[in-house]
Design a protein around this motif. Structure first.
Motif, PDB file in Angstrom:
ATOM      1  N   ASN A   2       0.801  -1.228   0.000  1.00  0.00           N
ATOM      2  CA  ASN A   2       0.000   0.000   0.000  1.00  0.00           C
ATOM      3  C   ASN A   2       0.831   1.272   0.000  1.00  0.00           C
ATOM      4  OD1 ASN A   2      -2.241  -1.600  -0.018  1.00  0.00           O
ATOM      5  ND2 ASN A   2      -2.635  -1.416   2.164  1.00  0.00           N
ATOM      6  N   THR A   3       1.992   1.257   0.630  1.00  0.00           N
ATOM      7  CA  THR A   3       2.821   2.452   0.705  1.00  0.00           C
ATOM      8  C   THR A   3       3.174   2.977  -0.678  1.00  0.00           C
ATOM      9  OG1 THR A   3       3.753   1.691   2.794  1.00  0.00           O
ATOM     10  CG2 THR A   3       4.975   3.391   1.629  1.00  0.00           C
ATOM     11  N   PHE A   4       3.422   2.084  -1.614  1.00  0.00           N
ATOM     12  CA  PHE A   4       3.885   2.491  -2.936  1.00  0.00           C
ATOM     13  C   PHE A   4       2.786   2.572  -3.988  1.00  0.00           C
ATOM     14  CE2 PHE A   4       7.992   0.320  -1.484  1.00  0.00           C
ATOM     15  CZ  PHE A   4       8.505   1.500  -0.975  1.00  0.00           C
ATOM     16  N   ASP A   5       1.579   2.147  -3.682  1.00  0.00           N
ATOM     17  CA  ASP A   5       0.503   2.106  -4.672  1.00  0.00           C
ATOM     18  C   ASP A   5       0.242   3.458  -5.328  1.00  0.00           C
ATOM     19  OD1 ASP A   5       0.185  -0.580  -4.339  1.00  0.00           O
ATOM     20  OD2 ASP A   5      -1.633  -0.444  -3.125  1.00  0.00           O
ATOM     21  N   GLU A   6       0.150   4.494  -4.531  1.00  0.00           N
ATOM     22  CA  GLU A   6      -0.142   5.826  -5.067  1.00  0.00           C
ATOM     23  C   GLU A   6       0.979   6.285  -6.003  1.00  0.00           C
ATOM     24  OE1 GLU A   6      -1.144   9.980  -3.039  1.00  0.00           O
ATOM     25  OE2 GLU A   6      -2.156   8.281  -2.082  1.00  0.00           O
ATOM     26  N   PHE A   7       2.214   6.023  -5.614  1.00  0.00           N
ATOM     27  CA  PHE A   7       3.351   6.368  -6.468  1.00  0.00           C
ATOM     28  C   PHE A   7       3.268   5.620  -7.801  1.00  0.00           C
ATOM     29  CE2 PHE A   7       7.448   5.049  -8.171  1.00  0.00           C
ATOM     30  CZ  PHE A   7       8.001   6.282  -8.484  1.00  0.00           C
ATOM     31  N   LEU A   8       3.026   4.332  -7.736  1.00  0.00           N
ATOM     32  CA  LEU A   8       2.968   3.512  -8.946  1.00  0.00           C
ATOM     33  C   LEU A   8       1.881   3.992  -9.906  1.00  0.00           C
ATOM     34  CD1 LEU A   8       3.562   0.035  -7.307  1.00  0.00           C
ATOM     35  CD2 LEU A   8       5.121   1.193  -8.894  1.00  0.00           C
ATOM     36  N   GLU A   9       0.782   4.466  -9.371  1.00  0.00           N
ATOM     37  CA  GLU A   9      -0.314   4.962 -10.210  1.00  0.00           C
ATOM     38  C   GLU A   9       0.093   6.186 -11.022  1.00  0.00           C
ATOM     39  OE1 GLU A   9      -3.778   5.550  -7.771  1.00  0.00           O
ATOM     40  OE2 GLU A   9      -3.783   3.455  -7.138  1.00  0.00           O
ATOM     41  N   THR A  10       1.132   6.891 -10.602  1.00  0.00           N
ATOM     42  CA  THR A  10       1.575   8.094 -11.322  1.00  0.00           C
ATOM     43  C   THR A  10       2.444   7.773 -12.528  1.00  0.00           C
ATOM     44  OG1 THR A  10       3.589   8.436 -10.012  1.00  0.00           O
ATOM     45  CG2 THR A  10       1.539   9.423  -9.163  1.00  0.00           C
ATOM     46  N   ILE A  11       2.858   6.517 -12.661  1.00  0.00           N
ATOM     47  CA  ILE A  11       3.715   6.125 -13.785  1.00  0.00           C
ATOM     48  C   ILE A  11       2.820   5.787 -14.974  1.00  0.00           C
ATOM     49  CG2 ILE A  11       5.495   4.535 -14.600  1.00  0.00           C
ATOM     50  CD1 ILE A  11       6.225   4.054 -11.623  1.00  0.00           C
ATOM     51  N   HIS A  16       6.803   0.493 -17.655  1.00  0.00           N
ATOM     52  CA  HIS A  16       7.658   1.110 -16.633  1.00  0.00           C
ATOM     53  C   HIS A  16       7.050   0.894 -15.248  1.00  0.00           C
ATOM     54  CE1 HIS A  16       9.310   4.166 -19.809  1.00  0.00           C
ATOM     55  NE2 HIS A  16       9.500   2.904 -20.165  1.00  0.00           N
ATOM     56  N   ARG A  17       5.729   1.031 -15.165  1.00  0.00           N
ATOM     57  CA  ARG A  17       5.033   0.833 -13.895  1.00  0.00           C
ATOM     58  C   ARG A  17       5.220  -0.597 -13.390  1.00  0.00           C
ATOM     59  NH1 ARG A  17       0.604   3.022 -15.175  1.00  0.00           N
ATOM     60  NH2 ARG A  17      -0.376   1.197 -16.078  1.00  0.00           N
ATOM     61  N   SER A  18       5.052  -1.578 -14.272  1.00  0.00           N
ATOM     62  CA  SER A  18       5.164  -2.972 -13.834  1.00  0.00           C
ATOM     63  C   SER A  18       6.599  -3.329 -13.465  1.00  0.00           C
ATOM     64  CB  SER A  18       4.608  -3.925 -14.887  1.00  0.00           C
ATOM     65  OG  SER A  18       5.358  -3.882 -16.066  1.00  0.00           O
ATOM     66  N   ARG A  19       7.583  -2.804 -14.172  1.00  0.00           N
ATOM     67  CA  ARG A  19       8.992  -3.066 -13.824  1.00  0.00           C
ATOM     68  C   ARG A  19       9.338  -2.438 -12.490  1.00  0.00           C
ATOM     69  NH1 ARG A  19      13.198  -3.381 -17.853  1.00  0.00           N
ATOM     70  NH2 ARG A  19      14.306  -4.250 -16.106  1.00  0.00           N
ATOM     71  N   THR A  20       8.838  -1.230 -12.252  1.00  0.00           N
ATOM     72  CA  THR A  20       9.097  -0.562 -10.975  1.00  0.00           C
ATOM     73  C   THR A  20       8.422  -1.322  -9.836  1.00  0.00           C
ATOM     74  OG1 THR A  20       9.220   1.560 -12.132  1.00  0.00           O
ATOM     75  CG2 THR A  20       8.920   1.638  -9.741  1.00  0.00           C
ATOM     76  N   GLU A  21       7.189  -1.718 -10.067  1.00  0.00           N
ATOM     77  CA  GLU A  21       6.469  -2.498  -9.057  1.00  0.00           C
ATOM     78  C   GLU A  21       7.193  -3.810  -8.768  1.00  0.00           C
ATOM     79  OE1 GLU A  21       1.914  -3.899  -8.090  1.00  0.00           O
ATOM     80  OE2 GLU A  21       2.487  -3.603 -10.181  1.00  0.00           O
ATOM     81  N   LYS A  41       8.601  12.526  -3.235  1.00  0.00           N
ATOM     82  CA  LYS A  41       7.827  11.890  -4.306  1.00  0.00           C
ATOM     83  C   LYS A  41       8.526  10.672  -4.900  1.00  0.00           C
ATOM     84  CE  LYS A  41       5.437  16.147  -5.483  1.00  0.00           C
ATOM     85  NZ  LYS A  41       5.066  17.074  -6.533  1.00  0.00           N
ATOM     86  N   GLN A  42       9.366  10.010  -4.106  1.00  0.00           N
ATOM     87  CA  GLN A  42      10.101   8.840  -4.573  1.00  0.00           C
ATOM     88  C   GLN A  42       9.989   7.711  -3.566  1.00  0.00           C
ATOM     89  OE1 GLN A  42      14.105  10.134  -5.288  1.00  0.00           O
ATOM     90  NE2 GLN A  42      13.492  11.579  -6.854  1.00  0.00           N
ATOM     91  N   PHE A  55      14.425   4.988  -5.359  1.00  0.00           N
ATOM     92  CA  PHE A  55      14.218   4.843  -6.802  1.00  0.00           C
ATOM     93  C   PHE A  55      13.496   6.058  -7.350  1.00  0.00           C
ATOM     94  CE2 PHE A  55      14.444   0.767  -4.809  1.00  0.00           C
ATOM     95  CZ  PHE A  55      15.286   0.047  -5.641  1.00  0.00           C
ATOM     96  N   SER A  56      13.747   6.328  -8.622  1.00  0.00           N
ATOM     97  CA  SER A  56      12.961   7.328  -9.332  1.00  0.00           C
ATOM     98  C   SER A  56      12.815   6.858 -10.776  1.00  0.00           C
ATOM     99  CB  SER A  56      13.601   8.716  -9.257  1.00  0.00           C
ATOM    100  OG  SER A  56      14.878   8.709  -9.841  1.00  0.00           O
ATOM    101  N   VAL A  57      11.803   7.379 -11.427  1.00  0.00           N
ATOM    102  CA  VAL A  57      11.446   6.933 -12.770  1.00  0.00           C
ATOM    103  C   VAL A  57      11.653   8.082 -13.746  1.00  0.00           C
ATOM    104  CG1 VAL A  57       9.510   6.147 -14.187  1.00  0.00           C
ATOM    105  CG2 VAL A  57       9.766   5.299 -11.849  1.00  0.00           C
ATOM    106  N   SER A  58      12.304   7.773 -14.867  1.00  0.00           N
ATOM    107  CA  SER A  58      12.409   8.755 -15.942  1.00  0.00           C
ATOM    108  C   SER A  58      11.962   8.094 -17.241  1.00  0.00           C
ATOM    109  CB  SER A  58      13.840   9.283 -16.062  1.00  0.00           C
ATOM    110  OG  SER A  58      14.633   8.382 -16.781  1.00  0.00           O
TER     111      SER A  58
END
Length: 122
Positions: A2-11, A16-21, A41-42, A55-58
């Protein structure tokens, strides 16, 4: 997770979202003792209120940030894995495999090296 769900939704890019998850879940399973946090925001993992890895996503890559000491410690392996890097981040291109053994070494190094650390950053 749950901690990362909101972040993942922004990708926006679903790959990219599935690899980060995938990597966040892997760390959560392998290191259940680490705290999951979102700061600046990371997504990141901490231990006794000290930073371990983040981690951060570009557009072109997933950035792994183990702090400069972690990069310096495993510089040869980072290069052998084919990853570009700066003093503070390792860039894993979206088209490259994630070298989980390297991620594990970075995390284990920081957990051990920062065991007595009383600050967030080194």
């Amino acid at each position: 997770m749950n901690t990362f769900d909101e972040f993942l939704e922004t990708i926006e890019n679903s790959n990219h979202r599935s690899r980060t998850e995938e990597i966040l879940k892997w760390i959560t399973k392998k290191y259940p003792e680490l705290n999951q946090e979102i700061k600046w925001k990371q997504p990141m993992f901490t231990d006794h209120n000290t930073y371990i890895i983040g981690f951060s996503v570009s557009k072109k890559h997933l950035a792994v940030a183990p702090e400069q000491a972690g990069i310096n410690q495993f510089l040869d392996e980072i290069v052998q894995a084919g990853y570009d890097h700066t003093k503070e981040i390792i860039r894993i291109p979206w088209t490259s495999e994630i070298d989980y053994s390297l991620i594990e070494k970075l995390i284990n190094f920081n957990i051990t090296d920062k065991a007595e650390c009383t600050t967030f950053w080194r």
